[in-house]
Design a protein around this motif. Sequence first.
Motif, PDB file in Angstrom:
ATOM      1  N   LEU A 242      34.412 -32.349  -6.470  1.00  0.00           N
ATOM      2  CA  LEU A 242      35.484 -33.624  -6.730  1.00  0.00           C
ATOM      3  C   LEU A 242      35.157 -34.664  -5.803  1.00  0.00           C
ATOM      4  O   LEU A 242      35.276 -35.838  -6.038  1.00  0.00           O
ATOM      5  N   PRO A 243      34.951 -34.323  -4.292  1.00  0.00           N
ATOM      6  CA  PRO A 243      34.900 -35.491  -3.289  1.00  0.00           C
ATOM      7  C   PRO A 243      33.834 -36.310  -3.631  1.00  0.00           C
ATOM      8  O   PRO A 243      33.755 -37.386  -3.396  1.00  0.00           O
ATOM      9  N   GLN A 244      32.422 -35.719  -3.980  1.00  0.00           N
ATOM     10  CA  GLN A 244      31.445 -36.380  -4.455  1.00  0.00           C
ATOM     11  C   GLN A 244      31.352 -37.191  -5.668  1.00  0.00           C
ATOM     12  O   GLN A 244      30.907 -38.304  -5.852  1.00  0.00           O
ATOM     13  N   ILE A 245      32.265 -36.908  -6.554  1.00  0.00           N
ATOM     14  CA  ILE A 245      32.546 -37.512  -7.878  1.00  0.00           C
ATOM     15  C   ILE A 245      33.150 -39.160  -7.503  1.00  0.00           C
ATOM     16  O   ILE A 245      32.800 -40.109  -8.357  1.00  0.00           O
ATOM     17  N   GLN A 246      33.771 -39.205  -6.438  1.00  0.00           N
ATOM     18  CA  GLN A 246      34.301 -40.307  -6.125  1.00  0.00           C
ATOM     19  C   GLN A 246      33.391 -41.184  -6.044  1.00  0.00           C
ATOM     20  O   GLN A 246      33.770 -42.625  -6.085  1.00  0.00           O
ATOM     21  N   THR A 247      32.202 -41.106  -5.401  1.00  0.00           N
ATOM     22  CA  THR A 247      31.305 -41.971  -5.008  1.00  0.00           C
ATOM     23  C   THR A 247      30.153 -42.038  -6.045  1.00  0.00           C
ATOM     24  O   THR A 247      29.135 -42.451  -5.568  1.00  0.00           O
ATOM     25  N   LEU A 248      30.253 -41.627  -7.152  1.00  0.00           N
ATOM     26  CA  LEU A 248      29.106 -41.425  -7.954  1.00  0.00           C
ATOM     27  C   LEU A 248      28.620 -42.857  -8.448  1.00  0.00           C
ATOM     28  O   LEU A 248      29.442 -43.943  -8.676  1.00  0.00           O
ATOM     29  N   LYS A 249      27.486 -43.019  -8.563  1.00  0.00           N
ATOM     30  CA  LYS A 249      26.737 -44.214  -8.620  1.00  0.00           C
ATOM     31  C   LYS A 249      25.998 -44.252 -10.125  1.00  0.00           C
ATOM     32  O   LYS A 249      26.244 -45.103 -10.754  1.00  0.00           O
ATOM     33  N   THR A 250      25.298 -43.333 -10.194  1.00  0.00           N
ATOM     34  CA  THR A 250      24.331 -43.321 -11.451  1.00  0.00           C
ATOM     35  C   THR A 250      23.889 -41.927 -11.662  1.00  0.00           C
ATOM     36  O   THR A 250      24.410 -40.878 -11.087  1.00  0.00           O
ATOM     37  N   ALA A 251      22.770 -41.715 -12.778  1.00  0.00           N
ATOM     38  CA  ALA A 251      22.434 -40.330 -12.852  1.00  0.00           C
ATOM     39  C   ALA A 251      21.192 -40.445 -13.568  1.00  0.00           C
ATOM     40  O   ALA A 251      20.604 -41.379 -13.996  1.00  0.00           O
ATOM     41  N   THR A 252      20.245 -39.298 -13.523  1.00  0.00           N
ATOM     42  CA  THR A 252      19.275 -38.947 -14.255  1.00  0.00           C
ATOM     43  C   THR A 252      19.371 -37.651 -15.012  1.00  0.00           C
ATOM     44  O   THR A 252      20.259 -36.861 -14.673  1.00  0.00           O
ATOM     45  N   PHE A 253      18.608 -37.680 -16.063  1.00  0.00           N
ATOM     46  CA  PHE A 253      18.773 -36.209 -16.805  1.00  0.00           C
ATOM     47  C   PHE A 253      17.403 -35.716 -17.554  1.00  0.00           C
ATOM     48  O   PHE A 253      16.716 -36.831 -17.650  1.00  0.00           O
ATOM     49  N   THR A 254      17.212 -34.660 -17.735  1.00  0.00           N
ATOM     50  CA  THR A 254      16.156 -34.006 -18.269  1.00  0.00           C
ATOM     51  C   THR A 254      16.353 -33.305 -19.485  1.00  0.00           C
ATOM     52  O   THR A 254      17.223 -32.604 -19.508  1.00  0.00           O
ATOM     53  N   THR A 255      15.357 -33.783 -20.652  1.00  0.00           N
ATOM     54  CA  THR A 255      15.721 -33.133 -21.912  1.00  0.00           C
ATOM     55  C   THR A 255      14.931 -31.763 -22.008  1.00  0.00           C
ATOM     56  O   THR A 255      13.557 -31.886 -21.640  1.00  0.00           O
ATOM     57  N   GLY A 259      10.704 -32.220 -21.554  1.00  0.00           N
ATOM     58  CA  GLY A 259      10.480 -32.345 -20.547  1.00  0.00           C
ATOM     59  C   GLY A 259      10.501 -33.486 -19.867  1.00  0.00           C
ATOM     60  O   GLY A 259      10.510 -33.645 -18.307  1.00  0.00           O
ATOM     61  N   LYS A 260      10.901 -34.476 -20.335  1.00  0.00           N
ATOM     62  CA  LYS A 260      11.010 -35.823 -19.709  1.00  0.00           C
ATOM     63  C   LYS A 260      12.406 -36.016 -19.188  1.00  0.00           C
ATOM     64  O   LYS A 260      13.431 -35.572 -19.383  1.00  0.00           O
ATOM     65  N   THR A 261      12.274 -36.712 -17.880  1.00  0.00           N
ATOM     66  CA  THR A 261      13.517 -37.175 -17.184  1.00  0.00           C
ATOM     67  C   THR A 261      13.505 -38.527 -17.309  1.00  0.00           C
ATOM     68  O   THR A 261      12.650 -39.483 -17.033  1.00  0.00           O
ATOM     69  N   TYR A 262      14.941 -39.058 -17.463  1.00  0.00           N
ATOM     70  CA  TYR A 262      15.217 -40.265 -17.729  1.00  0.00           C
ATOM     71  C   TYR A 262      16.292 -40.893 -16.646  1.00  0.00           C
ATOM     72  O   TYR A 262      17.191 -39.973 -16.233  1.00  0.00           O
ATOM     73  N   GLU A 263      15.914 -42.301 -16.247  1.00  0.00           N
ATOM     74  CA  GLU A 263      16.933 -42.870 -15.494  1.00  0.00           C
ATOM     75  C   GLU A 263      17.739 -43.688 -16.007  1.00  0.00           C
ATOM     76  O   GLU A 263      17.422 -44.712 -16.682  1.00  0.00           O
ATOM     77  N   LEU A 264      19.257 -43.390 -15.970  1.00  0.00           N
ATOM     78  CA  LEU A 264      20.271 -44.463 -16.338  1.00  0.00           C
ATOM     79  C   LEU A 264      20.174 -45.925 -16.218  1.00  0.00           C
ATOM     80  O   LEU A 264      20.448 -46.721 -17.077  1.00  0.00           O
ATOM     81  N   GLU A 265      19.643 -46.036 -14.997  1.00  0.00           N
ATOM     82  CA  GLU A 265      19.473 -47.453 -14.511  1.00  0.00           C
ATOM     83  C   GLU A 265      18.598 -48.164 -15.420  1.00  0.00           C
ATOM     84  O   GLU A 265      18.593 -49.226 -15.607  1.00  0.00           O
ATOM     85  N   GLN A 266      17.565 -47.684 -15.749  1.00  0.00           N
ATOM     86  CA  GLN A 266      16.397 -47.987 -16.698  1.00  0.00           C
ATOM     87  C   GLN A 266      16.826 -48.111 -18.203  1.00  0.00           C
ATOM     88  O   GLN A 266      16.188 -48.814 -19.015  1.00  0.00           O
ATOM     89  N   LEU A 267      17.978 -47.423 -18.592  1.00  0.00           N
ATOM     90  CA  LEU A 267      18.467 -47.253 -19.792  1.00  0.00           C
ATOM     91  C   LEU A 267      19.661 -48.227 -19.947  1.00  0.00           C
ATOM     92  O   LEU A 267      20.638 -48.091 -20.902  1.00  0.00           O
ATOM     93  N   LYS A 268      19.954 -49.285 -19.109  1.00  0.00           N
ATOM     94  CA  LYS A 268      21.045 -50.058 -19.139  1.00  0.00           C
ATOM     95  C   LYS A 268      22.381 -49.116 -19.118  1.00  0.00           C
ATOM     96  O   LYS A 268      23.441 -49.116 -19.718  1.00  0.00           O
ATOM     97  N   GLY A 269      22.179 -47.868 -18.388  1.00  0.00           N
ATOM     98  CA  GLY A 269      23.633 -47.028 -18.416  1.00  0.00           C
ATOM     99  C   GLY A 269      24.406 -47.436 -17.483  1.00  0.00           C
ATOM    100  O   GLY A 269      24.394 -48.068 -16.345  1.00  0.00           O
ATOM    101  N   ARG A 270      25.857 -47.047 -17.625  1.00  0.00           N
ATOM    102  CA  ARG A 270      26.938 -47.314 -16.813  1.00  0.00           C
ATOM    103  C   ARG A 270      28.038 -46.141 -16.994  1.00  0.00           C
ATOM    104  O   ARG A 270      27.929 -45.417 -17.982  1.00  0.00           O
ATOM    105  N   LEU A 271      28.679 -46.080 -15.767  1.00  0.00           N
ATOM    106  CA  LEU A 271      29.445 -45.004 -15.635  1.00  0.00           C
ATOM    107  C   LEU A 271      30.885 -45.349 -16.499  1.00  0.00           C
ATOM    108  O   LEU A 271      31.397 -46.422 -16.260  1.00  0.00           O
ATOM    109  N   LEU A 272      31.484 -44.599 -17.443  1.00  0.00           N
ATOM    110  CA  LEU A 272      32.315 -44.951 -18.038  1.00  0.00           C
ATOM    111  C   LEU A 272      33.596 -44.406 -17.615  1.00  0.00           C
ATOM    112  O   LEU A 272      34.703 -45.152 -17.316  1.00  0.00           O
ATOM    113  N   SER A 273      33.788 -43.228 -17.168  1.00  0.00           N
ATOM    114  CA  SER A 273      34.878 -42.387 -16.878  1.00  0.00           C
ATOM    115  C   SER A 273      34.419 -40.949 -16.043  1.00  0.00           C
ATOM    116  O   SER A 273      33.306 -40.496 -16.582  1.00  0.00           O
ATOM    117  N   PHE A 274      35.663 -40.590 -15.323  1.00  0.00           N
ATOM    118  CA  PHE A 274      35.227 -39.163 -14.770  1.00  0.00           C
ATOM    119  C   PHE A 274      36.815 -38.652 -14.549  1.00  0.00           C
ATOM    120  O   PHE A 274      37.870 -39.507 -14.564  1.00  0.00           O
TER     121      PHE A 274
END
Length: 391
Positions: A242-255, A259-274
């Motif tokens: 929980l303390p680290q969630i407060q400073t979340l910036k972005t994320a990557t994920f692997t399907t 096996g591909k890894t995607y960067e949200l910054e390159q997909l016009k990603g944005r943090l909606l909520s936590f």
Amino acid sequence: MKQYFIYIFLASSVLSSLNSCGKHSKEESAEKEQEHSEEGHSHGEANSNIVEFSKEQASKVQGFFVETVILGDFHSIVKTSGQITSSPGDEAVIVATCSGLVNISNPSLVEGMQVKQGQTLFSISGDHLGEDNVATRTLEARTRYEAAKTEYERAQTLMKEAIISATEFRQIKLNHEQAKLVYEATSKGVSGGRKIISAPMTGYVKDLLVQAGQYVELGQKLAVVCRNNKLILRADVSQRYLPQIQTLKTATFTTPYDGKTYELEQLKGRLLSFGKTTNKDAFYTPVNFEFVNPGGITEGSFVEVYLKSEILPDVTTIPVKAVMEDQGHYYVFVQHAEGEYEKREIQTGDSDGIRILVKQGIKAGEKIVVGGAYSVKLASQAGTNQETHQH
């Protein structure tokens, strides 16, 4: 006689000297031989991790390349699991606009099939039904509308001649408008005694909720159509982070399926909520990102998520694909010269699925194999097996 003893004494001294010299020579020779053996052993150890991989071999490996290690910024990583879901504004629910028996226009319609806006998907009829008959209801609505229209036109004439009151005229006008609305709604999309239902948008069928011949009520869900242009990445995070969630910036994920890894910054990603609150029954806190689907990401799939929080400045990171593993030990191939690489063990830290933090083992300025590291690994294993066989 005296001279005789002198000769014996001299002879004994010479023999003793010769024996002493011989002994020292053997000891020196043994020492030198041991030193030489130790040097040879240590020399062999020093070169046991050197792998010969010629320029010709490298040219045969597709995508072979080395990268210079540099210092840079990285993020503290929280690794967890998540799921890809459709964005709420990117899907539409198709409902029955009347009661009756549903017919699926395309018998091959299945979940995942592409559809176009305006394409006919369903029709609803009242065949063999005494009630909820589309044709009958449409006819009744038309009859009432035509009667209300005739009365309204007559009332207009009577109003001009002051035969009816203004109150009576307003009521007749209201009845006409209501009858018109009912008829338009009932007759809209009706063709051949059937209510036609079309796709509201271009996309794919996410959920098919009815079967051909099934009786449906007015307002019942028939299907869900999704554009799949925008998707939601939902990550479930343990409460200990929980303390680290407060400073979340972005994320990557692997399907998992490619096996591909995607960067949200390159997909016009944005943090909606936590999640801001927790309860005794919730062990995880949801974190939601929205991003644009580049194509190829399947809605509904489960993924590995790497959440990025605070920045770690001036640290050593290298591409994940440069790291090899052997019985729980991680290592890279450091280039000494062209065609010569050293297998060197490293100590790793966090990874975002694309790059990995290196705590110990390499330093900035060194060159490591990134593309084709596995081919160098195979070459090192082949060399080890050959040395073992010769031994």
